[in-house]
Structure formats: C-alpha cells, structure tokens
Motif scaffolding. Structure first.
Motif, PDB file in Angstrom:
ATOM      1  N   THR A 144       0.684  -1.474   0.200  1.00 41.23           N
ATOM      2  CA  THR A 144      -0.119  -0.213  -0.142  1.00 41.23           C
ATOM      3  C   THR A 144       0.772   0.951  -0.066  1.00 41.23           C
ATOM      4  N   PHE A 145       1.880   1.214   0.340  1.00 38.41           N
ATOM      5  CA  PHE A 145       3.045   2.650   0.484  1.00 38.41           C
ATOM      6  C   PHE A 145       3.231   2.621  -0.991  1.00 38.41           C
ATOM      7  N   PRO A 146       3.734   2.117  -1.407  1.00 40.38           N
ATOM      8  CA  PRO A 146       3.865   2.368  -3.478  1.00 40.38           C
ATOM      9  C   PRO A 146       2.721   2.627  -3.936  1.00 40.38           C
ATOM     10  N   LEU A 147       1.193   2.608  -3.380  1.00 41.25           N
ATOM     11  CA  LEU A 147       0.250   2.610  -3.896  1.00 41.25           C
ATOM     12  C   LEU A 147      -0.772   3.929  -3.621  1.00 41.25           C
ATOM     13  N   VAL A 148       0.609   4.634  -2.260  1.00 36.94           N
ATOM     14  CA  VAL A 148      -0.017   6.399  -2.238  1.00 36.94           C
ATOM     15  C   VAL A 148       1.238   6.935  -2.763  1.00 36.94           C
TER      16      VAL A 148
END
Length: 448
Positions: A144-148
């Motif tokens: 989710t961090f790279p998605l953000v």
C-alpha cells in the motif's frame, strides 16, 4: 501467506459511472475503497476485477511476487510504454485508496498503530479497524505504501515506512529519511561524545520524535555503535569542546581521539582538526567560539588597533601576534590581559588583515603576496648579509626588520644552517669555508 492475487467473482452490484462535463463518465473511485471497507478487502476485491495482464503488472510493480520491478522492465515485456504501466498502477491506487481522503486515513491508521514506537507487522491488525483481516496478508500492507506514492507525489519520502528492526519487520511511524538521520546522528553521539553528555545530547536531538520512537532509535543506535571501527575525528573534537565548560588541552583532545578511534593518532592531525572546529584561547588549549570571552565592541576595537599598527609599520612587513598584542593591549576598549590567541580570534574573517599562518599577519592589500616569509629563509639571508656567523640575538634583530617573531623564537639547525661551537649560527657553506681557513693555522700550531 494467502495469495492476494487470487481471482474472485465480481459482486452483482457494479459501480455505475457518473456523467460529468461533456457527457464523459467519471468513475466513483470511492465505491470499493478503504473509505468503505478494510484495506485487505478493498485490495483483493479491486485486484480481482482486473485483467490477468493488469494483475501481473500490479503484483510485480508492488513487490507482491518478489522484488519490485521497474516500469521500464514491465513495459518492455508487454510492449507498452513506461507511462502505460504507470497508469495501470495509478488506476488501481485510486480504486483502493479513493483519493486524498483515503490516503489521510491510511497514514493516520499507521501512525496510530505505531503511536508507542515501531510495532511488529504481526501486531498491526488489531491496532485499527482499517487493518482488520490482514492476517497472513501482510504483503498488502507493504504494497500500500507504493500505492500511496503512485497516487500522490507529495507523499514520496514523507510516509511512515516498514523496516526490519532487531530482525523483525516493523511499522515505523516516521519517514525513512527521518529514521535514518536520527539513528545515524544518535550513533555518532553515543560513539563520539563524552559519556556524561551523550544522554542529554541524544534527548535534545530526538525531541521532535514520538517518545516510543526515540527509545527505539537509541536501542538501534546502541547496537550499531558496537560495530563501528573508527570514529569521525572532527565530530569527536567538536563534541568534546562543546561539552567541556573549560578550555581543553591538546593533550586531552589527543587522548579522547585515541579512545574513540581505538589507536594512536598523529598529533599534527589533532592540531589541524582542533584549529578547524575550535578556537585556541591559550597555548595548546581550545574551546568553541561561543565561549571566547570577547565582546563585539572589543573585537572591533582590536581589529581597528591592529590594522593601525600594520599601516604605521614598514611597508610589506609581516607581524607576529605577540608583537601586535604588545602594541594594542590596554588601549581604548581593549583589555590589558589580551593574549595572542584572543587577538587571532578577533581577526578571524576580518578583510583588512590576512592571516599567513603560525600567528603571522599582514595587511590585505593588492600588493601583498599572501604568503608567509619562512624563518629559515630569513635566517640564511641575515647570515649571508652579515658575512659572518651570527648569534641568536643578532639573527632575531635582523629578522624583525622584515617579519615579526614570537617570544619563543629559536634558530633550528638543519636545512643549510649549522650551529658552531661558540653558539653562533652559520650557513653550511660558510661553516665549510671557516673550517678550511682554520686548517693551516692548526697545522702550524701542531708543527710548533
């Protein structure tokens, strides 16, 4: 771990497009985002609706099947541009996060989970409703961090992050750069500062971090400290001078540097560092600039008085600090106990006078060469001009016409200068000529 890429049957209710502008539909990105359901459910539901190609691209870009792959390598494999790959991931990010509101919710949930400091990923599920159902799907949280970051460029480098701490994957509530800087700085303090001062320094330096994170940083720094081979000598000396209320002797500085580096260090190197980061306030004693007992009014008075002396003296003459102190000490706004070291501090950075090194000064004029006249050259010139060996006193008198010298002036033998039995000094060539001239007289005496 459960495979987050498993294909699921789409629910009967489909998200209806909302018309906008010229009749073009705009998707309601929040329909199945984390604004309406837990992260794990939103991630798997939205992924299941993708084509096999997009599923493969998303999983490989987010590191769900190993190391994260670049957009260029994925595009080359599928015969598409880097931008096309980026749009696939960005669309998925919008679907999962639902926009800025979802990003804010995710960041807030991460900070709440790690409010008491870095927390193991296995303990994150129970910390916030958003993380319900993560269970064995911790890859989803990491992805989710790279998605953000794909959805908001402003968040890059400013998010909480995941790292291994003491062998355990943990959620850290501050950005990676903040954590790394804090650990590096704390490690340096623990390694280089005096033991009595390291705790106070560390506490002040980490005050901007949450209390639990401060403790974790110190624990990691202590572990890294033991593996360090050599310290930073410059930082070591700076911290020593800052933490010592009184000026520190060169001998004590060298001893502390040897303790930090684990071995002897050349004294000249210590002297160079001490001169660079500190201020010499007495012979062989250093402190920091803020502790030098000189008011601004006195500094300006010393500069004006010293420049007047230099301008009144012989043109081109180089002056020793002791000579200048003897001329200016006790004059208006200048103390009687002024030392050469304090005068040197006052002249730092003053454009009217330039330092030539070894406490020698000259006017900063266009004609000045900016190079100190070496004593050895002056000694040789004085002896050659006299045409005979000279005593130390005679040499000093001759030199001071050109360049000032300190009270501890002495003539060094070597480099073309020899000391004769009668305590006078001559050049090697002059001594050789004198020896040759004395040989006939000695032979006559022996014959008689």
């Amino acid at each position: 771990m459960t495979d987050a890429t498993a294909t699921q049957t789409p629910p009967a209710e489909a998200t209806q497009p909302v018309k906008r502008g010229r009749g073009r539909p705009r998707r309601d990105w929040s329909a199945r985002s984390i604004l309406l359901m837990p992260l794990a459910q939103s991630f798997t539901d939205n992924l299941s609706r993708k084509s096999q190609r997009d599923i493969d691209i998303i999983n490989r870009r987010l590191g769900m099947r190993g190391p994260r792959e670049t957009l260029e390598s994925l595009g080359a494999e599928y015969g598409l541009t880097r931008e096309a790959m980026r749009q696939v991931v960005k669309r998925f990010a919008r679907e999962v996060l639902g926009g800025q509101e979802g990003i804010d919710l995710f960041v807030a949930a991460c900070k709440q989970a790690a409010s008491d400091g870095p927390v193991p990923l296995t303990a994150v599920e129970a910390s916030h409703p958003l993380f319900a159902g993560l269970g064995e799907n911790l890859q989803i949280l990491e992805a989710t961090f790279p998605l953000v970051e794909a959805l908001s460029a402003e968040t890059q480098g400013n998010l909480p992050h995941i790292r291994e701490i003491s062998g355990v994957a943990s959620l850290v509530p501050v950005p990676a750069r903040v954590w790394d800087e804090a650990v590096d700085d704390t490690t340096r303090i623990l390694r280089l500062a005096l033991p009595d001062a390291s705790a106070t320094r560390t506490e002040a330096m980490l005050a901007h971090l949450p209390a639990g994170t401060q403790q974790a940083v110190v624990e990691v720094a202590r572990a890294e400290k033991t593996g360090t081979e050599h310290g930073d000598i410059q930082t070591c000396v700076r911290l020593l001078l800052e933490d010592s209320p009184e000026p520190v002797s060169l001998k004590d500085i060298a001893r502390r540097v040897a303790e930090v580096t684990g071995g002897p260090v050349k004294l000249q190197r210590v002297v160079n560092v001490a001169n660079r980061v500190g201020v010499r306030v007495a012979r062989g004693r250093y402190t920091i600039a803020s502790r030098v007992d000189l008011e601004e009014v006195e500094v300006h008075a010393i500069r004006r008085a010293a420049e007047s002396v230099l301008r009144a003296g012989p043109e081109g003459r180089q002056w020793h600090a002791q000579e200048l102190v003897a001329r200016v000490a006790g004059s208006q706004d200048i103390r009687m106990d002024l030392t050469p070291e304090m005068l040197g501090f006052a002249l730092r950075g003053y454009i009217g006078i330039m330092s030539l090194g070894r406490m020698v000064y000259a006017l900063s004029t266009d004609e000045a060469e900016g190079q100190r006249t070496h004593l050895r050259d002056l000694v040789v010139a004085a002896i050659e001009e006299a045409g005979r060996p000279l005593s130390r006193r005679e040499i000093k008198q001759a030199i001071t016409r050109v360049r000032g010298v300190g009270s501890g002036f002495h003539v060094n033998e070597g480099n073309g200068i020899v000391r004769l039995p009668d305590a006078t000094y001559a050049t090697e060539a002059m001594a050789a000529r004198n020896a040759v001239a004395q040989e006939p007289a000695e032979a006559e005496f022996m014959a008689a």
